[in-house]
Every structure is written in C-alpha cells, then in structure tokens.
Design a protein around this motif. Structure first.
Motif, PDB file in Angstrom:
ATOM      1  N   TYR A 150       0.839  -1.086  -0.007  1.00  0.00           N
ATOM      2  CA  TYR A 150      -0.103   0.123  -0.026  1.00  0.00           C
ATOM      3  C   TYR A 150       0.851   1.410   0.011  1.00  0.00           C
ATOM      4  CZ  TYR A 150      -1.960   4.006   2.424  1.00  0.00           C
ATOM      5  OH  TYR A 150      -2.175   5.141   2.393  1.00  0.00           O
ATOM      6  N   LEU A 174       1.841   2.695  -3.071  1.00  0.00           N
ATOM      7  CA  LEU A 174       0.760   3.265  -4.001  1.00  0.00           C
ATOM      8  C   LEU A 174       0.396   4.543  -3.441  1.00  0.00           C
ATOM      9  CD1 LEU A 174      -1.322  -0.029  -4.162  1.00  0.00           C
ATOM     10  CD2 LEU A 174      -0.236   1.048  -6.082  1.00  0.00           C
ATOM     11  N   THR A 189      -9.424   9.248  -3.504  1.00  0.00           N
ATOM     12  CA  THR A 189      -7.911   8.531  -3.621  1.00  0.00           C
ATOM     13  C   THR A 189      -7.428   8.546  -2.324  1.00  0.00           C
ATOM     14  OG1 THR A 189      -6.620  10.388  -4.118  1.00  0.00           O
ATOM     15  CG2 THR A 189      -7.901   9.558  -6.023  1.00  0.00           C
ATOM     16  N   SER A 190      -6.157   7.736  -2.376  1.00  0.00           N
ATOM     17  CA  SER A 190      -5.354   7.637  -1.334  1.00  0.00           C
ATOM     18  C   SER A 190      -4.393   8.733  -0.976  1.00  0.00           C
ATOM     19  CB  SER A 190      -4.410   6.631  -1.434  1.00  0.00           C
ATOM     20  OG  SER A 190      -3.893   6.319  -2.623  1.00  0.00           O
ATOM     21  N   ILE A 207      -3.758  -8.118  -4.465  1.00  0.00           N
ATOM     22  CA  ILE A 207      -4.949  -7.209  -5.360  1.00  0.00           C
ATOM     23  C   ILE A 207      -5.741  -8.330  -5.815  1.00  0.00           C
ATOM     24  CG2 ILE A 207      -5.378  -6.183  -7.474  1.00  0.00           C
ATOM     25  CD1 ILE A 207      -2.784  -4.708  -7.297  1.00  0.00           C
ATOM     26  N   MET A 243      -5.474  -0.203   2.329  1.00  0.00           N
ATOM     27  CA  MET A 243      -5.421   1.208   1.570  1.00  0.00           C
ATOM     28  C   MET A 243      -5.305   2.334   2.340  1.00  0.00           C
ATOM     29  SD  MET A 243      -9.602   1.001   0.565  1.00  0.00           S
ATOM     30  CE  MET A 243     -10.769   0.822   2.005  1.00  0.00           C
ATOM     31  N   VAL A 292     -12.926  -0.203  -5.550  1.00  0.00           N
ATOM     32  CA  VAL A 292     -11.574   0.000  -5.553  1.00  0.00           C
ATOM     33  C   VAL A 292     -10.791  -0.161  -6.799  1.00  0.00           C
ATOM     34  CG1 VAL A 292      -9.527  -0.601  -4.131  1.00  0.00           C
ATOM     35  CG2 VAL A 292     -11.932  -0.684  -2.956  1.00  0.00           C
ATOM     36  N   TRP A 331      -6.747   0.243  -8.403  1.00  0.00           N
ATOM     37  CA  TRP A 331      -5.260   0.301  -8.117  1.00  0.00           C
ATOM     38  C   TRP A 331      -4.921   0.957  -9.458  1.00  0.00           C
ATOM     39  CZ3 TRP A 331      -8.140  -3.604  -6.337  1.00  0.00           C
ATOM     40  CH2 TRP A 331      -7.873  -3.967  -4.970  1.00  0.00           C
ATOM     41  N   ASN A 377       2.109   5.830  -8.000  1.00  0.00           N
ATOM     42  CA  ASN A 377       0.860   4.867  -7.832  1.00  0.00           C
ATOM     43  C   ASN A 377      -0.206   5.314  -6.872  1.00  0.00           C
ATOM     44  OD1 ASN A 377       2.334   3.500 -10.005  1.00  0.00           O
ATOM     45  ND2 ASN A 377       3.017   2.145  -8.396  1.00  0.00           N
ATOM     46  N   TYR A 378      -1.304   5.221  -6.807  1.00  0.00           N
ATOM     47  CA  TYR A 378      -2.221   5.393  -5.860  1.00  0.00           C
ATOM     48  C   TYR A 378      -3.578   4.400  -5.987  1.00  0.00           C
ATOM     49  CZ  TYR A 378      -4.826   8.239  -9.383  1.00  0.00           C
ATOM     50  OH  TYR A 378      -5.632   8.563 -10.243  1.00  0.00           O
ATOM     51  N   ILE A 379      -4.226   4.308  -4.907  1.00  0.00           N
ATOM     52  CA  ILE A 379      -5.668   3.846  -4.665  1.00  0.00           C
ATOM     53  C   ILE A 379      -6.723   4.697  -4.883  1.00  0.00           C
ATOM     54  CG2 ILE A 379      -6.873   2.019  -3.659  1.00  0.00           C
ATOM     55  CD1 ILE A 379      -4.272   1.156  -2.312  1.00  0.00           C
ATOM     56  N   LYS A 380      -7.646   4.211  -5.782  1.00  0.00           N
ATOM     57  CA  LYS A 380      -8.970   5.081  -5.838  1.00  0.00           C
ATOM     58  C   LYS A 380      -9.965   4.229  -5.091  1.00  0.00           C
ATOM     59  CE  LYS A 380      -9.716   6.672  -9.909  1.00  0.00           C
ATOM     60  NZ  LYS A 380     -10.361   6.705 -11.287  1.00  0.00           N
TER      61      LYS A 380
END
Length: 340
Positions: free
Chosen positions: A17, A20, A91-92, A239, A279, A301, A303, A314-317
């Motif tokens: 994480y 990301l 987002t993260s 993932i 996350m 979610v 990636w 990179n990030y997580i949405k």
C-alpha cells in the motif's frame, strides 16, 4: 503454518500500500481500518441533503468545497441527479473528493454544460466526446464533478462491449489516439466498454474488458504502458483476491495531444464493506464516512499505476454508492460485479 502465511501476506499488503501513495509521509498511514456499513436514510435524491453530505465529507477528508460551485452543478443537472445513480469518489492521495451521476437515459450532457457555462463552447475535447456519446443509439453519457471546481469529466457507457477499432474509427478521434491501436492490442486491450474525457487535463480515459484471470504477465504487460515499475508476485497477491477470475476492467489514461499513456488502473467492483483491501487511513475513512443510501451498498476500489521512482506516482482510488441504486445501473451495463 497457514495462520503464519496469512499474517505475512497481510503485513506485505501494508507495505505494498505504501508504494501506492504519493510521498514518504503517507507510508506510516498504511493501516487497515474496517469501515462500518452506513444505514440507509433516503430513497430519492435531494439536493439540499446532498450538499450537506458533500460538505461534511469534504470537511472530514480536508478537501475543498464551494457552495456556489455546488449550486451551479446541482441546478444545471437537477434531473440527471434525480434520475440517475449518484456515487462518491476519493483517492489515497491528499487531494479533493469527487462525485458523479450515472444516467439511465440518453441525454445531451455536453450541450447542457456549455449552455450553463460549465465548459467553454470552444473546448477542443467537445467534438471527441460528442462523437463517443453517440457511438451507439443506446450509449449513455454521464458526468463527474469536483465540489470546489465543478465539472471534471464526461463519461460514456458505450452501450455494450465493442472492438477497439470501432471506437477509434468514430468521428473526431484524433490521429494521436488512432495510432495507438496496435500498441493497445499488443497489450491485450481490444474490447472497449466506456470512454471519457477530462475537461481540465484534456486527457482521455478508455476502459477495457480484459477476459481471463489476473496473472502477473497480464498485469505487467498492461502497467508497462504507463511506464510503471513491474508488479511482483507478492504485490499481485494483495490485489488479485478482489477480482473475478473470468475477467476484469482495465482503464487507460492518455494525453489526447501526444498519445502518451499517463496511467493504467484495475477496477474491482462491489466489494464487501467489511472486507476491503489495505488502503490507508484516508480511504478507510472515506469508505466509513461517505454515506450510502442504496438498498445494496456498492464499493469499488481501483489500483492505479504510473511512471515514477519506486511507485511514487501510484495510488488507490475508492468509489462508493450514494443514492439511486448504483448496482442496478452497473448490472444493466454488464459490469463485472461480484455476486453475493
């Protein structure tokens, strides 16, 4: 032994994480907070209630909010919000939140935006998205908004799944995009589902259906388009459990002027509120605090991967239903939703 393996995998998920996120300071936030389901309150969209909910969520996540902008958006698209399914997005990264409506009917959302001053009538992306909005008779256009800035994107369900070459052959598609057909097909991206334009960055999103399981060669072939560093087996293991084995949605972000790939993302739909991926604090708070009034909550979610040292881009949405029965709309569109 099994318990030890599971513990090790969860610890690795926390470390993954951190890659990301944007910035070193977020790594310490890589904790998994299980969100609680939000009790259903309303069955119909109400603009005043929605503004209160948006304002509260923005305050919780330290995101921008502008009452004048909100009023303009809700006045412009009053019928669309009332008729469609409304959802949240965050987002993260330490940035703003967004919300969108998914329409149930074919209506002209671009002309409406022009007539109400949300976008200039000479915006260079208008011919392209207007063409894609009429890709098929049953194609449906929707909109995405920032509560402080206004209209973000216009987003089109193309009316089904179609060959990539048909989308790129549509009127007003620039040569910079058409020239990408061989590269996209070589990566295994040849079935399109949705398309969108970003009014601020003039980027294009094309969403693909990728049949078959999410394997390491497939994932790295796709993320390589954006210049992202390769994913390893341990990263994939954090993932893959959230995706259906028969296929998944992959989204590409492309600079329309240059044809350069900016980002590649993988979307997992209808995740259990009590079993969300690792996350970090911001998205865990988002899923806990963003209210959902749908009969069946919908959590999504994604990636997202891009070029940058050590995964820094990179990030997580996260996306979450608000009101209007999002699951019903996505089922109508044939989206790859987990069955409960």
């Amino acid at each position: 032994m099994l318990k030890s393996s599971r513990s090790a995998l969860k610890q690795y998920a926390h470390r993954f994480y951190a890659t990301l996120h944007v910035g070193e300071k977020h790594k310490e936030d890589a904790v998994d907070k299980t969100p609680k389901p939000y009790p259903s309150k309303r069955l119909k969209f109400n603009a005043d209630d929605f503004k209160k909910d948006v304002s509260q969520l923005c305050a919780t996540l330290n995101s921008g909010y502008n009452e004048k902008v909100m009023n303009a958006v809700l006045d412009t698209y009053k019928e669309n919000f009332e008729r469609g399914a409304v959802l949240w997005k965050a987002t993260s990264k330490e940035d703003g939140i967004a919300f969108r409506f998914y329409e149930r009917e074919k209506v002209d959302v671009v002309g409406t935006a022009i007539n109400h001053g949300l976008i200039p009538g000479n915006h260079p992306m208008i011919p392209l998205i207007t063409s894609w909005a009429n890709f098929r008779e049953n194609a449906i256009a929707s909109c995405d908004f920032d509560p402080a800035k206004g209209l973000n994107k216009t987003w089109v369900w193309l009316g089904g799944r179609f060959p990539l070459e048909e989308l790129l052959a549509a009127l007003n598609v620039p040569d910079t995009l058409r020239s990408l057909e061989p590269k996209l097909k070589a990566a295994g991206l040849d079935i399109v589902r949705h398309a969108a334009v970003d009014w601020r960055s003039s980027t294009v999103n094309i969403y693909f259906w990728v049949p078959g399981p999410m394997t390491l060669p497939v994932v790295n072939r796709l993320t390589a388009l954006s210049g992202a560093e390769p994913v390893d087996e341990e990263q994939l293991a954090t993932i893959k459990p959230f995706f259906k084995p028969n296929g998944f949605t992959c989204a590409t972000t492309i600079d329309s002027a240059t044809g350069k790939f900016k980002r590649v993302a993988f979307y997992a739909l209808r995740l259990d509120s009590n079993n969300l991926p690792v996350m970090g604090d911001r998205l865990a708070t988002f899923f806990k605090e963003a209210p959902s009034n749908d009969k069946t909550e919908m959590n999504i979610v994604a990636w997202s991967f891009a070029g940058g040292p050590s995964g820094s881009s990179n990030y997580i949405k996260g996306e979450r239903s608000y009101i209007g029965e999002l699951e019903q709309v996505l089922n109508t569109w044939g989206s790859p939703i987990w069955n409960k």
